[in-house]
Scaffold this active site. Structure first.
Site, PDB file in Angstrom:
ATOM      1  N   SER A   1       8.205  -6.528   5.606  1.00 10.83           N
ATOM      2  CA  SER A   1       6.778  -6.530   5.503  1.00 10.83           C
ATOM      3  C   SER A   1       6.005  -5.397   6.070  1.00 10.83           C
ATOM      4  CB  SER A   1       6.359  -7.747   6.147  1.00 10.83           C
ATOM      5  OG  SER A   1       4.876  -7.738   6.559  1.00 10.83           O
ATOM      6  N   GLY A   2       5.321  -4.726   5.543  1.00  9.72           N
ATOM      7  CA  GLY A   2       4.543  -3.315   6.165  1.00  9.72           C
ATOM      8  C   GLY A   2       3.657  -3.899   7.313  1.00  9.72           C
ATOM      9  N   LEU A   3       2.975  -5.152   7.075  1.00  8.13           N
ATOM     10  CA  LEU A   3       2.053  -5.788   7.998  1.00  8.13           C
ATOM     11  C   LEU A   3       3.056  -6.030   9.297  1.00  8.13           C
ATOM     12  CD1 LEU A   3      -0.165  -7.264   9.237  1.00  8.13           C
ATOM     13  CD2 LEU A   3       0.161  -9.112   8.063  1.00  8.13           C
TER      14      LEU A   3
ATOM     15  N   ASP B   1      -2.155  -2.302   9.959  1.00  3.00           N
ATOM     16  CA  ASP B   1      -1.529  -2.301   8.536  1.00  3.00           C
ATOM     17  C   ASP B   1      -2.490  -1.379   7.740  1.00  3.00           C
ATOM     18  OD1 ASP B   1       0.125  -2.462   6.584  1.00  3.00           O
ATOM     19  OD2 ASP B   1      -0.869  -4.578   6.098  1.00  3.00           O
TER      20      ASP B   1
ATOM     21  N   ASP C   1       8.414  -3.027   1.578  1.00  2.01           N
ATOM     22  CA  ASP C   1       7.065  -2.967   1.354  1.00  2.01           C
ATOM     23  C   ASP C   1       6.695  -1.525   1.425  1.00  2.01           C
ATOM     24  OD1 ASP C   1       4.180  -2.990   1.346  1.00  2.01           O
ATOM     25  OD2 ASP C   1       4.178  -4.267   2.792  1.00  2.01           O
TER      26      ASP C   1
ATOM     27  N   ASP D   1       4.084   0.027   0.841  1.00  4.78           N
ATOM     28  CA  ASP D   1       2.669   0.085   0.441  1.00  4.78           C
ATOM     29  C   ASP D   1       2.356   0.919  -0.608  1.00  4.78           C
ATOM     30  OD1 ASP D   1       2.194  -1.071   2.880  1.00  4.78           O
ATOM     31  OD2 ASP D   1       2.050   0.651   4.352  1.00  4.78           O
TER      32      ASP D   1
ATOM     33  N   GLU E   1       2.259  -0.576  -4.223  1.00  5.61           N
ATOM     34  CA  GLU E   1       0.983  -1.177  -4.739  1.00  5.61           C
ATOM     35  C   GLU E   1      -0.059  -0.130  -4.896  1.00  5.61           C
ATOM     36  OE1 GLU E   1       0.732  -2.848  -0.528  1.00  5.61           O
ATOM     37  OE2 GLU E   1      -1.239  -1.944  -0.261  1.00  5.61           O
TER      38      GLU E   1
ATOM     39  N   LYS F   1      -3.958   2.865   2.589  1.00  2.00           N
ATOM     40  CA  LYS F   1      -4.106   1.502   2.350  1.00  2.00           C
ATOM     41  C   LYS F   1      -4.759   0.771   3.522  1.00  2.00           C
ATOM     42  CE  LYS F   1      -1.918  -1.780   2.853  1.00  2.00           C
ATOM     43  NZ  LYS F   1      -0.663  -2.406   2.468  1.00  2.00           N
TER      44      LYS F   1
ATOM     45  N   ASN G   1      -4.671  -3.484   4.658  1.00  3.35           N
ATOM     46  CA  ASN G   1      -4.141  -4.618   4.415  1.00  3.35           C
ATOM     47  C   ASN G   1      -4.984  -5.606   3.692  1.00  3.35           C
ATOM     48  OD1 ASN G   1      -3.784  -7.807   5.326  1.00  3.35           O
ATOM     49  ND2 ASN G   1      -1.946  -6.796   5.506  1.00  3.35           N
ATOM     50  N   SER G   2      -4.402  -6.105   2.736  1.00  6.32           N
ATOM     51  CA  SER G   2      -5.011  -6.839   1.325  1.00  6.32           C
ATOM     52  C   SER G   2      -5.871  -8.108   2.186  1.00  6.32           C
ATOM     53  CB  SER G   2      -4.114  -7.403   0.546  1.00  6.32           C
ATOM     54  OG  SER G   2      -3.253  -6.602   0.121  1.00  6.32           O
TER      55      SER G   2
ATOM     56  N   ARG H   1       3.126  -3.713  -7.525  1.00  4.14           N
ATOM     57  CA  ARG H   1       2.238  -4.522  -7.121  1.00  4.14           C
ATOM     58  C   ARG H   1       0.785  -4.469  -7.435  1.00  4.14           C
ATOM     59  NH1 ARG H   1       1.806  -5.877  -0.723  1.00  4.14           N
ATOM     60  NH2 ARG H   1      -0.610  -6.090  -0.528  1.00  4.14           N
TER      61      ARG H   1
ATOM     62  N   HIS I   1      -0.985  -9.814  -6.441  1.00  8.58           N
ATOM     63  CA  HIS I   1      -1.303 -10.532  -4.976  1.00  8.58           C
ATOM     64  C   HIS I   1      -2.784 -10.899  -5.234  1.00  8.58           C
ATOM     65  CE1 HIS I   1      -0.720 -11.186  -1.003  1.00  8.58           C
ATOM     66  NE2 HIS I   1      -1.221 -10.069  -0.420  1.00  8.58           N
TER      67      HIS I   1
HETATM   68  C1  SPV Z   1       3.073  -7.256   3.768  1.00  6.29           C
HETATM   69  O1  SPV Z   1       3.644  -8.377   4.175  1.00  6.29           O
HETATM   70  O2  SPV Z   1       2.939  -6.357   4.528  1.00  6.29           O
HETATM   71  C2  SPV Z   1       2.278  -7.211   2.539  1.00  6.29           C
HETATM   72  C3  SPV Z   1       1.781  -8.613   2.110  1.00  6.29           C
HETATM   73  O3  SPV Z   1       2.057  -6.512   1.926  1.00  6.29           O
HETATM   74  S1  SPV Z   1       0.219  -8.913   2.569  1.00  6.29           S
HETATM   75  O4  SPV Z   1       0.050  -8.794   4.125  1.00  6.29           O
HETATM   76  O5  SPV Z   1      -0.045 -10.212   2.136  1.00  6.29           O
HETATM   77  O6  SPV Z   1      -0.698  -7.658   1.974  1.00  6.29           O
HETATM   78 MG    MG Z   2       2.000  -4.677   2.754  1.00  9.20          MG
END
Ligand code: SPV
Ligand code: MG
Length: 293
Positions: free
Chosen positions: A46-48, A58, A85, A87, A114, A120, A122-123, A157, A188
């Site tokens: 996971s990027g986060l 993130d 991930d 990104d 994505e 980017k 975080n979503s 993504r 997502h």
């Molecule tokens: C991550 O886990 O870094 C993701 C998922 O990309 S989210 O945080 O939901 O964007």
């Molecule tokens: Mg991410």
């Protein structure tokens, strides 16, 4: 296992296995080993969570070289396939294909890219999620495919729903990314129900396998995802969040109690930690390779 074997395992889990697959978030060697020992068959880098563990936001603050170093530790500490991930690919098609090439070298089994601009965000943070142009992003995907072929599973993504666009835009992008060579689509959503996910799967009809991240619609049961024909669910950040709570709790207890007697029974034993990393193997190797005297 051989790196090609891990990519094949991930491809099987996402692209051919008919039952729902699960990928567990991990962000370092320890969280990867814990997930494997618990029984997960694949990991989500996971990027986060990696950003959090490094003390970054993130928001493309960690560099791609930092990312591949973390992925290498995750790969070395388990036998599991790792979907990374990636990104937005850290730039244009060229940055994305370099990232994919280096991820393959470090043993990743797949990469998710994505369709956002670099940097980017975080979503789940704020409302500014500028999307990449769909044609330009398709070029990023094609460049990655040309660079790594089938040796990495390529997950495209779609952030259209996150960015406030409708189902039509999401489906339009999904078809474009399928045409560009993606192996699977990650759709997502930041809604608290899975309605827009199921609207997408209805319209998409599994032209490519669908991957989801139910962080916000966490109440939806796995049975509903199965019924919708979804391929893979990513539990995207839960080891990182569990670790945050556990670390905070132990810090507060030690401060309050001015000692560690009270928490000894609540934390993993050292034997437990040693066993995750096969200290027994090192002892056997020493007997074999060190001079006996
Ligand atoms: C991550 O886990 O870094 C993701 C998922 O990309 S989210 O945080 O939901 O964007
Ligand atoms: Mg991410």
């Amino acid at each position: 296992p051989e790196l090609a074997t891990r990519a094949a395992a991930l491809r099987e889990q996402i692209c051919s296995n008919r039952d729902l697959s699960f990928l567990m978030e991990a962000h370092d060697g320890l969280s990867s080993a814990v997930a494997e020992r618990a029984g997960f068959k694949g990991l989500w880098a996971s990027g986060l969570s990696i950003a959090c563990s490094l003390g970054y936001r993130d928001a493309s603050e960690a560099s791609w070289t930092q990312l591949i170093d973390v992925v290498e530790r995750m790969v070395d500490s388990t036998d599991l396939p790792v979907l990374v991930d990636g990104d937005s690919g850290f730039g244009n098609f060229n940055n994305a294909r370099i990232l994919a090439h280096k991820l393959r070298q470090r043993g990743a089994a797949g990469v998710a890219l994505e369709d956002k601009q670099f940097p980017k965000m975080n979503s789940f943070v704020g409302d500014r999620h500028p999307l990449a142009d769909a044609n330009e992003f398709s070029g990023r995907l094609r460049a990655v495919k040309d660079a790594v072929g089938d040796e990495l599973v390529l997950v495209a993504r779609i952030e259209a729903l996150i960015a406030g666009h409708g189902l039509d835009e999401a489906l339009h992008r999904a078809h474009a990314y399928a045409d560009a060579g993606a192996d699977a689509i990650l759709i997502h959503s930041r809604k608290s129900t899975a309605d827009e996910i199921f609207a997408f799967t209805n319209g998409w009809q599994n032209r490519l396998p669908v991957v989801i991240v139910p962080t916000k619609y966490y109440r939806t049961p796995a049975s509903a995802f199965r019924a919708a024909g979804i391929s893979t669910v990513i539990w995207a950040n839960h080891s990182m969040r569990a670790a945050t709570s556990a670390m905070r709790n132990v810090c507060e207890r030690i401060i309050t109690e001015q000692g560690i007697a009270g928490i000894e029974a609540e934390v993993a034993t050292l034997e437990d930690v040693f066993s995750l990393f096969h200290y027994d193997e090192l002892a056997l190797a020493e007997a074999r390779y060190l001079p006996a005297n």
